[in-house]
Design a protein around this motif. Structure first.
Motif, PDB file in Angstrom:
ATOM      1  N   ASN A 182      37.709  27.402  39.465  1.00 21.41           N
ATOM      2  CA  ASN A 182      37.946  28.564  40.324  1.00 21.41           C
ATOM      3  C   ASN A 182      36.612  29.274  40.558  1.00 21.41           C
ATOM      4  O   ASN A 182      35.636  29.056  39.839  1.00 21.41           O
ATOM      5  N   SER A 183      36.589  30.149  41.534  1.00 18.81           N
ATOM      6  CA  SER A 183      35.347  30.867  41.830  1.00 18.81           C
ATOM      7  C   SER A 183      35.012  31.830  40.702  1.00 18.81           C
ATOM      8  O   SER A 183      35.897  32.424  40.074  1.00 18.81           O
ATOM      9  N   GLY A 184      33.724  31.983  40.450  1.00 16.79           N
ATOM     10  CA  GLY A 184      33.286  32.948  39.458  1.00 16.79           C
ATOM     11  C   GLY A 184      33.737  34.357  39.814  1.00 16.79           C
ATOM     12  O   GLY A 184      34.067  35.159  38.928  1.00 16.79           O
ATOM     13  N   GLU A 185      33.796  34.648  41.106  1.00 19.98           N
ATOM     14  CA  GLU A 185      34.227  35.977  41.556  1.00 19.98           C
ATOM     15  C   GLU A 185      35.651  36.277  41.106  1.00 19.98           C
ATOM     16  O   GLU A 185      35.962  37.378  40.657  1.00 19.98           O
ATOM     17  N   SER A 186      36.520  35.278  41.214  1.00 18.24           N
ATOM     18  CA  SER A 186      37.920  35.506  40.831  1.00 18.24           C
ATOM     19  C   SER A 186      38.058  35.632  39.314  1.00 18.24           C
ATOM     20  O   SER A 186      38.869  36.415  38.815  1.00 18.24           O
ATOM     21  N   VAL A 187      37.261  34.869  38.574  1.00 18.88           N
ATOM     22  CA  VAL A 187      37.292  34.980  37.113  1.00 18.88           C
ATOM     23  C   VAL A 187      36.898  36.392  36.693  1.00 18.88           C
ATOM     24  O   VAL A 187      37.582  37.050  35.902  1.00 18.88           O
ATOM     25  N   ARG A 188      35.798  36.874  37.242  1.00 15.61           N
ATOM     26  CA  ARG A 188      35.330  38.217  36.878  1.00 15.61           C
ATOM     27  C   ARG A 188      36.311  39.289  37.341  1.00 15.61           C
ATOM     28  O   ARG A 188      36.486  40.316  36.657  1.00 15.61           O
ATOM     29  N   VAL A 203      30.845  30.624  34.382  1.00 15.52           N
ATOM     30  CA  VAL A 203      30.340  29.576  35.277  1.00 15.52           C
ATOM     31  C   VAL A 203      31.523  29.106  36.114  1.00 15.52           C
ATOM     32  O   VAL A 203      32.412  28.402  35.633  1.00 15.52           O
ATOM     33  N   GLY A 204      31.536  29.537  37.352  1.00 19.76           N
ATOM     34  CA  GLY A 204      32.607  29.150  38.260  1.00 19.76           C
ATOM     35  C   GLY A 204      32.175  28.035  39.185  1.00 19.76           C
ATOM     36  O   GLY A 204      31.137  27.398  38.991  1.00 19.76           O
ATOM     37  N   ARG A 205      32.972  27.810  40.198  1.00 24.00           N
ATOM     38  CA  ARG A 205      32.715  26.758  41.180  1.00 24.00           C
ATOM     39  C   ARG A 205      31.401  27.030  41.913  1.00 24.00           C
ATOM     40  O   ARG A 205      31.139  28.150  42.358  1.00 24.00           O
ATOM     41  N   GLU A 206      30.589  25.998  42.028  1.00 20.00           N
ATOM     42  CA  GLU A 206      29.319  26.127  42.741  1.00 20.00           C
ATOM     43  C   GLU A 206      29.566  26.097  44.250  1.00 20.00           C
ATOM     44  O   GLU A 206      30.208  25.183  44.765  1.00 20.00           O
ATOM     45  N   GLU A 207      29.044  27.094  44.946  1.00 22.65           N
ATOM     46  CA  GLU A 207      29.238  27.159  46.392  1.00 22.65           C
ATOM     47  C   GLU A 207      28.655  25.931  47.083  1.00 22.65           C
ATOM     48  O   GLU A 207      27.568  25.477  46.735  1.00 22.65           O
ATOM     49  N   ARG A 208      29.410  25.392  48.014  1.00 17.90           N
ATOM     50  CA  ARG A 208      29.025  24.224  48.810  1.00 17.90           C
ATOM     51  C   ARG A 208      28.927  22.923  48.002  1.00 17.90           C
ATOM     52  O   ARG A 208      28.488  21.902  48.524  1.00 17.90           O
ATOM     53  N   GLN A 209      29.348  22.956  46.749  1.00 17.49           N
ATOM     54  CA  GLN A 209      29.230  21.753  45.921  1.00 17.49           C
ATOM     55  C   GLN A 209      30.517  21.489  45.125  1.00 17.49           C
ATOM     56  O   GLN A 209      30.491  21.465  43.888  1.00 17.49           O
ATOM     57  N   PRO A 210      31.633  21.300  45.795  1.00 14.73           N
ATOM     58  CA  PRO A 210      32.875  21.048  45.064  1.00 14.73           C
ATOM     59  C   PRO A 210      32.846  19.766  44.245  1.00 14.73           C
ATOM     60  O   PRO A 210      33.650  19.594  43.328  1.00 14.73           O
ATOM     61  N   ASP A 211      31.899  18.877  44.548  1.00 13.48           N
ATOM     62  CA  ASP A 211      31.767  17.653  43.755  1.00 13.48           C
ATOM     63  C   ASP A 211      31.306  17.949  42.328  1.00 13.48           C
ATOM     64  O   ASP A 211      31.401  17.086  41.443  1.00 13.48           O
ATOM     65  N   LEU A 212      30.837  19.178  42.084  1.00 14.32           N
ATOM     66  CA  LEU A 212      30.404  19.563  40.739  1.00 14.32           C
ATOM     67  C   LEU A 212      31.536  20.188  39.917  1.00 14.32           C
ATOM     68  O   LEU A 212      31.325  20.587  38.769  1.00 14.32           O
TER      69      LEU A 212
END
Length: 233
Positions: free
Chosen positions: A121-127, A143-152
């Motif tokens: 999930n996005s770091g923003e939503s976690v926080r 450490v949330g989802r890296e923007e533009r890099q869902p493969d990570l």
């Protein structure tokens, strides 16, 4: 796998990494994931109708993001921005933390272990969830989802390695608590221990077969295990 496995696994750690959706929060409890997936799919297919067949096969918002990004990175970014907004909306109405999660975080911190949240999930939503529920004080890094890099996203171990680096610990001295097979896979790829949170009946066997070092159906058991004398020898 009982409490002994959990105690032994935690005894070998200097940091505990918590997955977010499941162990700490039921993210889509009141904003159902299939509904979010449909909204994202509609956004994607309104620009690229060729994606319709692929996206109709999943009700997982994260999979909609993966598939869209793979086909069209710029469209994928639009979907990702919409997903992040939906996640923030979802955690705002998700209710209380997972039963036992607060006690688990408090116990891990009291035991002197470092804590990070590693999430697809996005770091923003976690926080956005941790703060209002008074959990941010226990968590050193998110450490949330890296923007533009869902493969990570997990099962890629990127978030674990990044968390370990930020915490200044060896990733092999970390344990990841997660509720999906991708968590177990990500942990094992980098030599970290995996603790499966079996919040659905079928998961216990699946985690065991995947080689999780320990499996629990109750987050309170994390607190009980780490408070055990064996965990702090």
């Amino acid at each position: 796998m009982g409490t002994d496995n959990l105690t032994e696994t935690l005894a070998g750690t200097i940091a505990v990494l918590f997955d977010f959706d499941g162990p700490l929060c039921d993210v889509f409890a009141r904003r159902p994931a299939p509904e979010v997936a449909r909204e994202l799919a509609l956004l994607a297919t309104s620009t690229d109708p060729a994606l319709s067949a692929k996206l109709s096969e999943t009700d997982d918002p994260l999979e909609v993001l993966r598939l869209t990004h793979a086909a069209n990175p710029e469209l994928g970014l639009r979907v990702e921005e919409a997903l992040t907004a939906a996640e923030i909306e979802a955690v705002a109405v998700a209710g209380e933390p997972t039963p036992g999660a607060v006690t688990a975080l408090e116990a891990v911190r009291t035991a002197g272990r470092k804590i990070a949240v590693v999430s697809n999930n996005s770091g923003e939503s976690v926080r956005a969830f941790l703060g209002p529920h008074g959990l941010a004080e226990h968590v050193l890094e998110v450490v949330g989802r890296e923007e533009r890099q869902p493969d990570l996203m997990k099962p890629n171990p990127h978030s674990l390695l990044k968390a370990a680096e930020l915490l200044e610990v060896d990733v092999t001295l970390c344990a990841l608590i997660g509720d999906s097979l991708t968590d177990i896979q990500a942990a094992h790829k980098v030599g970290a221990a995996a603790i499966g949170y079996a919040n659905k009946p079928h998961k216990h066997q699946a985690f065991t077969e995947a080689g999780a070092e320990a499996v629990t159906e109750d987050m309170q058991a994390i607190a009980d295990a780490i408070q055990s004398p064996q965990s702090n020898d």
